[in-house]
Design an enzyme around this catalytic site. Structure first.
Site, PDB file in Angstrom:
ATOM      1  N   TYR A  72      -7.014  -0.394  -0.349  1.00 25.12           N
ATOM      2  CA  TYR A  72      -7.107   0.932   0.262  1.00 25.12           C
ATOM      3  C   TYR A  72      -8.156   0.863   1.369  1.00 25.12           C
ATOM      4  O   TYR A  72      -9.364   0.988   1.107  1.00 25.12           O
ATOM      5  CB  TYR A  72      -7.538   1.979  -0.764  1.00 25.12           C
ATOM      6  N   GLY A 224       5.727  12.908  -3.666  1.00 24.77           N
ATOM      7  CA  GLY A 224       7.112  12.607  -3.996  1.00 24.77           C
ATOM      8  C   GLY A 224       7.665  11.499  -3.123  1.00 24.77           C
ATOM      9  O   GLY A 224       7.052  10.443  -2.947  1.00 24.77           O
TER      10      GLY A 224
END
Length: 302
Positions: A72, A224
């Site tokens: 990250y 999502g």
């Protein structure tokens, strides 16, 4: 939308993650190093002070489960090093979970997954260095595909025995891989994509984890299909209707629904915005009615 009364992470309840008790809403650090899409080479670095402020505010509001990874990062920011700077020395009740497997080159391009014991150890040691720790609270083995995880998970189990790792988990896995890993060492959590609209296979895995007392930690519960780019598709009408009925945001509705899928479900919504942080935590206090749940089930299964 931000509530008038600030809700803390305690509103979500607790679950035991390994031998540690954590609040069921934690914090995912993927969005912290940049604004806009994550995990891309040309990511726009986030303001450093804002990122540090969000982390400190999260812990101040009771977050004691932070999910991160050495991969990250943006051109100027690393999630792990931001966590180190903002929160060290770490509180005794703070669980920092990381993951190994995926790899990126220094310029941010994706590289080959770590698949050998030696490569996995390098990633574990890099997480230790960046976080400023002598051990990692929880390491999830991130998997691509359906092949055997025995050698990789076994390598992490050896690092656990050596004291470098406290607990082990799995990410992006299938039931047979969970069973394979459990035969090698205890698995305290499974971290898979999950939220409204998830597949029946993920529903089944969530239930399996609940039956076995394993924490299920959804990622992309808000985004999502948008995944690391963030939520982009129009929300289903059912989600918008429930949000409007409660004067809440659709992200809060998604998080509240996810938490209601089982007491073993731990949410890790991520943000670099202080107001969004408080909104996410407020989802732990959002009480969905049976009518709400019936409506959201339509959105989930359609």
């Amino acid at each position: 939308m931000t509530s008038l009364t600030t809700v803390t992470a305690a509103a979500s309840g607790t679950w035991t993650l390994g031998d540690r008790t954590v609040h069921r809403i934690g914090f995912g650090a993927m969005r912290l190093p940049q604004t806009g899409p994550a995990l891309v080479p040309d990511a726009i670095p986030r303001d450093r002070e804002q990122a540090l402020r969000v982390l400190r505010r999260a812990v101040e509001l009771g977050v004691n489960h932070i999910d991160t990874a050495a991969f990250y990062f943006s051109p100027l920011r690393s999630a792990n090093e931001l966590i180190n700077r903002a929160l060290a020395p770490y509180g005794d009740d703070l669980v920092i979970a990381t993951k190994v497997g995926p790899a990126r080159t220094p310029d941010g391009e994706w590289a080959e997954h770590a698949r050998t014991p030696a490569a996995l150890r390098v990633q574990v040691e890099e997480n230790l260095r960046q976080l400023g720790r002598d051990h990692l609270d929880l390491v999830n083995l991130r998997v691509l595909g359906t092949d055997s995880v025995a050698e990789r998970f076994g390598a992490l189990a050896e690092l656990r025995q050596a004291g470098l790792i406290r607990h082990l988990g799995l990410s992006n896995v299938h039931p047979h891989q969970l069973a394979e890993a459990q035969a090698i060492a205890p698995v305290v959590c499974v971290q898979n994509p999950y939220g409204i609209g998830a597949s029946p296979e993920q529903d089944a895995l969530l239930r399996l984890c609940g039956e076995q007392g394993i924490a299920f930690v959804p990622f992309y519960a808000i985004a999502g299909a948008g995944r690391q780019d963030g939520a982009g598709e129009p929300e289903p009408a059912e989600v918008r209707a429930v949000a409007q009925a409660h004067g809440a945001g659709t992200a809060q509705v998604r998080l509240a629904w996810t938490l209601l899928r089982g007491p073993h479900v731990l949410a890790i919504p991520g943000t670099g915005d202080p107001a969004h942080l408080e909104d996410n935590l407020a989802a732990g206090a959002l009480e969905l009615t049976p009518e709400d749940l019936a409506l959201l089930e339509l959105a989930h299964t359609s």
